[in-house]
Design an enzyme around this catalytic site. Sequence first.
Site, PDB file in Angstrom:
ATOM      1  N   LYS A 178       9.036 -21.917  -7.084  1.00 31.45           N
ATOM      2  CA  LYS A 178       7.605 -21.868  -6.626  1.00 31.45           C
ATOM      3  C   LYS A 178       7.227 -20.258  -6.321  1.00 31.45           C
ATOM      4  CE  LYS A 178       5.990 -21.075  -2.845  1.00 31.45           C
ATOM      5  NZ  LYS A 178       4.503 -20.408  -3.129  1.00 31.45           N
ATOM      6  N   GLU A 252      16.059 -12.137   1.209  1.00 33.95           N
ATOM      7  CA  GLU A 252      15.751 -10.638   0.964  1.00 33.95           C
ATOM      8  C   GLU A 252      14.527 -10.403   1.606  1.00 33.95           C
ATOM      9  OE1 GLU A 252      14.636  -7.567   0.128  1.00 33.95           O
ATOM     10  OE2 GLU A 252      14.185  -8.374  -1.853  1.00 33.95           O
ATOM     11  N   CYS A 286       9.675  -3.495  -1.111  1.00 43.68           N
ATOM     12  CA  CYS A 286      10.546  -3.787   0.195  1.00 43.68           C
ATOM     13  C   CYS A 286      11.600  -2.814   0.309  1.00 43.68           C
ATOM     14  CB  CYS A 286      11.146  -5.143   0.204  1.00 43.68           C
ATOM     15  SG  CYS A 286      12.338  -5.440  -1.284  1.00 43.68           S
ATOM     16  N   GLU A 386       6.400  -2.648   8.823  1.00 40.65           N
ATOM     17  CA  GLU A 386       6.034  -2.589   7.458  1.00 40.65           C
ATOM     18  C   GLU A 386       4.717  -2.750   7.134  1.00 40.65           C
ATOM     19  OE1 GLU A 386       8.630  -4.345   3.550  1.00 40.65           O
ATOM     20  OE2 GLU A 386       7.958  -5.866   4.839  1.00 40.65           O
TER      21      GLU A 386
END
Length: 481
Positions: A178, A252, A286, A386
């Site tokens: 997806k 992750e 990331c 973040e």
Amino acid sequence: MTLDRDAFYIDGGWAAPVGSNLLQVVSPHSEEVVATVPEGSAGDIDAAVAAARRAFDEGPWPRMSPAERIAVIEAFSGLYAARLGEMADLITLEMGSPTSFSNLAQAPAPWMQIEAFLTIAREFPWESTRVGNLGTPVMVRHEPVGVVAAIPPWNVPQFTIMSKVVPALLAGCTVVVKPAPETPLDTYLMAELLQEAGVPAGVVNIVTAGREVGEHLVSHPGVDKVAFTGSTAAGRKIAAICGQQLKRVSLELGGKSAAIVLDDADLAKTIEGLKFTALMNSGQACVAQTRILASRANYATVVDALAQAVGAMVVGDPADPATEIGPMVAQRQQERVEKYIALGQEEGARIVTGGNGMPEGLDTGWYVRPTVFADVDNSMRIAQEEIFGPVLSVIPYDDVDDAVRIANDSDYGLAGTVWTGDQEAGLDVARRVRAGTYGVNTYTMDFAAPFGGFKASGIGREFGAEGLGQYTELKSVYLEG
């Protein structure tokens, strides 16, 4: 040539969508629609999972020998290598990654993953026999985990797809991918290459959809494992669903990584390295090391050098090879980063370069000025949360012990670096920082080594033999002596 699409890749061919909704792919640079693709529904996911389930339960793929599957993926690798430039251009168009980064990482790194996993698969202990504690032989088999739901993010779409799809295929699994709604175009090219390589019908299925339909895929009873890359918030929700169903999961997730600059570091080399490790992909990474830790004795020097380097970076059209910082992927992301820049000022941090407002010379596009904050305390939100954009926080430390403490004072533990003239001292720091990947005077990803995070940065590992093993179940077969 139009990039518009009107079907999904399901069961080895192009299947018309259940519904009529379309997703618009918008250039983050021009803000213009560059393509439309169908928006998947629960019905499309059901069809894709059913195809993957049949291919796993009844089809040839899981029953092939590892060598036979390796041969098909070798063919895929060759086809992929021939289309790297086209893949890079698609990703630059759909998500705004600078073409220099797309041609360095967005397309070549996924192909390098394919090659690395092929090497690992050739040597992987699919079946091995050991002597048990009773003195009789035990065969240990690695068998495919089943149907895998692979859910990548938009920032490095092919990179994060390959880390899931290739080991899953080599293990004998079938897959439903997806893609993120912002970046569907690259997966259509990938589907064509998989089909051309001879991957059997139903082994890989691709349906682009939003978050709600993604949750339907995660919770689908026909899925045996979920492999997800994305935000920690979404990862927590996926983990909860998989926990309820005792479904295998690998995550992750996010990071807020620290780069520790020791006083004996070569400053010019360090600053050049930090421009990449902190601001790769316009800060939308990331692993970006956006907390820069400098000693109080050397703090002003590091701040000035970093501000000068970041302030001189070229911001603009991602298709221009000279561009170093491109746009954010979407207007919502631009607004998010701008809110954090305003928040940093409210918290008392000092902007030494950048700040809010469009970069000079740009009238359209979801751009943010690369920004460096000084006088940052690690407790500030700009140091703990973040941001996922080109915003750096320079944090002072007293001594090496204090630097390690600050680096570890985070909910995350994905990546990090230390910059020093003494490699042994750097290794000592690397051993003490709680992060899944670390670099001494460099940062890279070696696909022969495991990649993943501590703490809220995820569960499980990608790459290496460890990443391939994530797509297998272990079976012990006891043999008569």
